[in-house]
Design an enzyme around this catalytic site. Structure first.
Site, mmCIF file in Angstrom:
data_model
loop_
_atom_site.group_PDB
_atom_site.id
_atom_site.type_symbol
_atom_site.label_atom_id
_atom_site.label_comp_id
_atom_site.label_asym_id
_atom_site.label_seq_id
_atom_site.Cartn_x
_atom_site.Cartn_y
_atom_site.Cartn_z
ATOM 1 N N LYS A 183 -18.362 -4.386 -13.536
ATOM 2 C CA LYS A 183 -18.886 -3.354 -13.669
ATOM 3 C C LYS A 183 -18.558 -2.697 -15.149
ATOM 4 O O LYS A 183 -17.654 -2.708 -15.730
ATOM 5 C CB LYS A 183 -18.458 -2.107 -12.618
ATOM 6 C CG LYS A 183 -19.097 -2.278 -11.370
ATOM 7 C CD LYS A 183 -20.576 -2.365 -11.331
ATOM 8 C CE LYS A 183 -21.227 -0.755 -11.630
ATOM 9 N NZ LYS A 183 -21.024 0.129 -10.540
ATOM 10 N N GLU B 59 -24.170 9.875 -17.882
ATOM 11 C CA GLU B 59 -24.000 10.311 -16.684
ATOM 12 C C GLU B 59 -23.280 11.803 -16.701
ATOM 13 O O GLU B 59 -23.607 12.654 -15.973
ATOM 14 C CB GLU B 59 -23.379 9.630 -15.554
ATOM 15 C CG GLU B 59 -24.093 8.169 -15.376
ATOM 16 C CD GLU B 59 -23.144 7.319 -14.598
ATOM 17 O OE1 GLU B 59 -23.288 7.324 -13.137
ATOM 18 O OE2 GLU B 59 -22.228 6.379 -15.008
ATOM 19 N N SER C 272 -14.895 -0.230 -13.578
ATOM 20 C CA SER C 272 -14.853 0.198 -12.306
ATOM 21 C C SER C 272 -13.269 -0.136 -11.848
ATOM 22 O O SER C 272 -12.893 -1.254 -12.380
ATOM 23 C CB SER C 272 -15.890 -0.119 -11.264
ATOM 24 O OG SER C 272 -15.264 -0.366 -9.847
ATOM 25 N N HIS D 215 -45.703 9.190 -14.554
ATOM 26 C CA HIS D 215 -45.060 9.068 -13.083
ATOM 27 C C HIS D 215 -43.953 7.950 -12.900
ATOM 28 O O HIS D 215 -43.777 7.143 -11.762
ATOM 29 C CB HIS D 215 -46.175 8.550 -12.194
ATOM 30 C CG HIS D 215 -47.314 9.455 -12.452
ATOM 31 N ND1 HIS D 215 -47.422 10.623 -11.611
ATOM 32 C CD2 HIS D 215 -48.266 9.434 -13.455
ATOM 33 C CE1 HIS D 215 -48.714 11.132 -11.838
ATOM 34 N NE2 HIS D 215 -49.046 10.640 -13.102
#
Ligand code: ARG
Length: 466
Positions: A284, A291, A278, A157
């Protein structure tokens, strides 16, 4: 421009818009190698059976070989007006060798030809993907082996559950990709069936030797029913299903790497060479590779669904709808290949923060089950032990401490049977090693799993090299 091979019964030229709409050569030119290989085998069989002369066959084989070289060197120009790769090559053959070229299509239709080409192409690609999956699995095993000392929380979970070895977690993915490899091997059995000789749908009124054509092309078997052979795309659907399952595994792994590389987890760091930045936020460093792999899983599942829906409710036999099989099949092959390769390269570029993962395994009462098991060893029934430990957890949580941070006196308030020997059992390493069950996270067992995987990979590499 030459007339279309089927122009005989037509009195009007094809509308340019129809030509553009129906043409598939920009996609299926990729099948040129299989198409030429298939045509050469078909032609040899026709000559061997006395259906065409040996001289014509020799001219055809030679011409096709030259066309292949032209395509490979980029000299060949595919003409969209000639619809597809099959008619482009046949037309080029006529321009090159003259009338003999017109005999190649004897006892053949583009319906069995395209089924053949797709099977040859997909068989080769599947073998290549299997080899790449073996490399990926080796990278995972090496990565697991290099991190045998790393302890981390295991989750259910997405809540911390019990400590596990990081290597055990990684070897779970080894198992998934091993099943994927197996699934692709099983796909090969259905891909390797030779459809040629089915012609348009009903077979051909010539004394063909289909087994001979199959043996020239390395097929294990010939199709048993001509109508099925030109209608069947199960082999492509199965491949897409195997590819989709594999991409689901990649997407789960990717999701974990994305989570773990966040500041919230801080478990891993991807090397700069495998991260991107970024354009607006200077600080970043983003995990774009996992991804994108996670995103591409959606594409491949879409490819599977697209072909299933295309085939659903199509009447026998060939229908032009089936031309839509190739864009999705090629897309899935390319996407899966790219994901396997980038992951194989990425594993050595993942740094694991072993103190962060161990600290995480120390907080959140991950040793509570083991304390209950300890009390069972002291003669307490499991349900009672579970309740005692639950109360101890509530007390510790209220005081901002962990079970192993309570004093023996405090623990005895909830579990009078507890003794000093309890504390040695509560470290993550001890909790892990006590799971010395086949398939468990105990260090000995994980080491065994790594060795078994290495033996399995060597065996596969040996038999794949044959
Ligand atoms: N380009 C077609 C395909 O990819 C080849 C078969 C066409 N057959 C036909 N009779 N139009 O499916």
């Amino acid at each position: 421009m030459t007339d279309k091979p089927w122009a005989g019964r037509f009195t009007q030229k094809t509308d340019g818009r129809v030509e553009a709409f129906t043409s598939s050569v920009d996609v299926d030119s990729r099948l040129y190698k299989s198409d030429i290989q298939g045509s050469i085998a078909h032609c040899r069989m026709l000559a061997r059976q006395g259906i065409i002369s040996q001289d014509d066959a020799d001219a055809i084989v030679k011409g096709l070989g030259e066309i292949e070289k032209d395509i490979e060197s980029g000299r060949f120009v595919f003409d969209p007006a000639l619809e597809d790769v099959h008619m482009n090559i046949e037309n080029a053959l006529y321009e090159r060798i003259g009338p003999a070229a017109r005999k190649l299509h004897t006892a053949r239709s583009r319906n069995d030809q395209v089924a053949l080409d797709t099977r040859l192409y997909l068989g080769d690609e599947t073998v290549s993907l299997i080899r790449r999956l073996v490399c990926l699995r080796r990278a995972i095993v090496n990565f697991a082996n290099d991190h045998m000392h790393v302890v981390m929380p295991g989750y259910t979970h997405l809540q911390r559950a019990q400590p596990v070895l990081f290597a055990h977690h990684m070897m779970a993915y080894y198992e998934m990709f091993s099943r994927d490899t197996q699934r692709f091997r099983e796909c090969l059995a259905r891909i390797n069936v030779m459809p040629l000789g089915s012609a348009a749908l009903a077979g051909a009124p010539y004394p063909l030797d289909r087994e001979y054509t199959a043996s020239l092309l390395g097929f294990d078997d010939i199709s048993a029913n001509s109508m099925d052979a030109v209608s069947d795309r199960d082999f492509a659907i199965e491949f897409l299903a195997a590819a989709s399952i594999c991409m689901v595994h990649f997407s789960r792994l990717s999701e974990e790497l994305v989570l773990w590389s966040s500041s919230e987890f801080g478990f891993i760091e991807l090397s700069d060479s495998f991260s991107t930045g970024s354009s607006i936020m200077p600080q970043k460093k983003n995990p774009d590779v996992p991804e994108l792999v996670r995103g591409k899983a959606g594409r491949v599942i879409g490819d599977l669904v697209a072909l299933l829906v295309t085939m659903k409710a199509l009447p026998l036999c060939y229908n032009r709808d089936m031309q839509e099989d190739k864009p999705v099949l090629f897309d899935a092959v390319d996407t899966l290949r790219a994901c396997i390769d980038i992951y194989t390269a990425m594993f050595p570029n993942i740094k694991v923060n072993d103190t962060v993962t161990r600290d995480a395994a120390l907080r959140g009462f991950l040793n509570a089950t083991d304390m209950a098991d300890y009390l069972v060893g002291k003669g307490v029934p499991f349900r009672d032990a579970h309740a005692c430990v639950g109360r101890a957890v509530a007390f510790a949580a209220k005081n901002g401490r962990e079970l192993h941070e309570l004093s023996l006196e405090e623990i005895q308030r909830f579990a009078p049977e507890a003794d000093d020997d309890l504390f040695g059992l509560l470290t993550p390493e001890s909790v892990i090693d006590r799971r010395n069950v086949a398939g468990g996270t105990g260090r000995e067992r994980v080491m065994e799993a790594i060795e078994a995987a290495r033996r399995q990979l060597s065996d596969e590499e040996k038999s794949d090299a044959k």
